[in-house]
Design an enzyme around this catalytic site. Structure first.
Site, PDB file in Angstrom:
ATOM      1  N   LYS A   1      44.033  32.596  31.736  1.00 52.73           N
ATOM      2  CA  LYS A   1      45.190  33.034  30.905  1.00 52.73           C
ATOM      3  C   LYS A   1      46.396  32.330  31.094  1.00 52.73           C
ATOM      4  O   LYS A   1      46.910  32.040  29.951  1.00 52.73           O
ATOM      5  CB  LYS A   1      45.603  34.546  31.759  1.00 52.73           C
ATOM      6  CG  LYS A   1      46.793  35.111  31.024  1.00 52.73           C
ATOM      7  CD  LYS A   1      47.633  35.944  31.743  1.00 52.73           C
ATOM      8  CE  LYS A   1      48.654  34.665  32.471  1.00 52.73           C
ATOM      9  NZ  LYS A   1      49.542  35.392  33.220  1.00 52.73           N
TER      10      LYS A   1
ATOM     11  N   ASP B   1      46.907  39.146  29.149  1.00 54.16           N
ATOM     12  CA  ASP B   1      47.747  39.566  30.756  1.00 54.16           C
ATOM     13  C   ASP B   1      47.461  41.222  30.588  1.00 54.16           C
ATOM     14  O   ASP B   1      46.965  41.632  29.894  1.00 54.16           O
ATOM     15  CB  ASP B   1      48.978  39.100  30.754  1.00 54.16           C
ATOM     16  CG  ASP B   1      49.903  39.793  29.587  1.00 54.16           C
ATOM     17  OD1 ASP B   1      49.505  40.500  28.737  1.00 54.16           O
ATOM     18  OD2 ASP B   1      51.191  39.602  29.725  1.00 54.16           O
TER      19      ASP B   1
END
Length: 202
Positions: free
Chosen positions: A115, A133
């Protein structure tokens, strides 16, 4: 049809999406993204005002206790202090302080995962990516873009299939900010929301 409606509504709610982290260079961007795990960008920006008063070389040699004191408001500050020092030292010793742009190298840095790398590559280089996220995950599931039991990789892949590549970065920011300010984990603003959402229709 559903995707068209979602895009139109995201344009309505988040017409000018952008990263809310404050940074001046690639180093600050990468560290700020890493620090943002399990906390808010707003809090990271407050903390990094003090952190980035120090140069990269100074941060590499900063006493760990002082670094922890700076990062303490973020939570999980002990690990984040260690990661900050380790990342900084690796960048200085192996890469002359220049942030590499190769995904594999970045993902091997302490405290840096997929991420974080996706956000970095998108924000720094404009490379089309989808960073999942907690906000993107929640909104994707509520809007029916992903299933409840999908993991972050499955969500990323589904979003990539549903949207055009040249839209990834914009859509990613919009989903994140829509989750942050409207489709919140607690007390989402459902009353006047235009989205056709599983959560609202329960």
């Amino acid at each position: 049809m559903m995707i068209t409606s979602i895009k139109e509504n995201l344009d309505y709610y988040i017409p000018n999406p952008k990263c809310e982290l404050v940074y001046n260079n690639d180093y600050e961007l990468l560290i700020s993204i890493m620090l943002s795990a399990q906390t808010t960008d707003k809090r990271v920006n407050i903390v990094t005002k003090d952190l980035y008063k120090y140069s990269v070389n100074e941060i590499a040699n900063l006493d760990i206790n002082l670094l922890e004191d700076i990062l303490r408001p973020l939570g999980n500050y002990h690990k984040k202090a260690i990661y900050t020092k380790e990342i900084t030292n690796i960048l200085l010793t192996k890469y002359n302080g220049i942030i590499p742009h190769e995904r594999k190298i970045l993902e091997n840095l302490p405290g840096v995962g997929r991420k974080t790398v996706n956000v970095f590559l998108s924000e720094s280089l404009g490379i089309p990516t989808i960073a999942v996220d907690t906000h993107v995950e929640r909104v994707s599931k509520r809007l029916g873009l992903a299933k409840e039991n999908d993991n972050v990789i499955e969500i990323e892949n589904k979003l990539k299939r549903k949207f055009n590549k040249n839209e990834y970065n914009k859509i990613n920011h919009q989903l994140l900010l829509f989750g942050r300010y409207y489709c919140k984990a607690k007390n989402p603003l459902c009353e006047n929301c235009k989205m056709n959402c599983k959560y609202k229709n329960k």
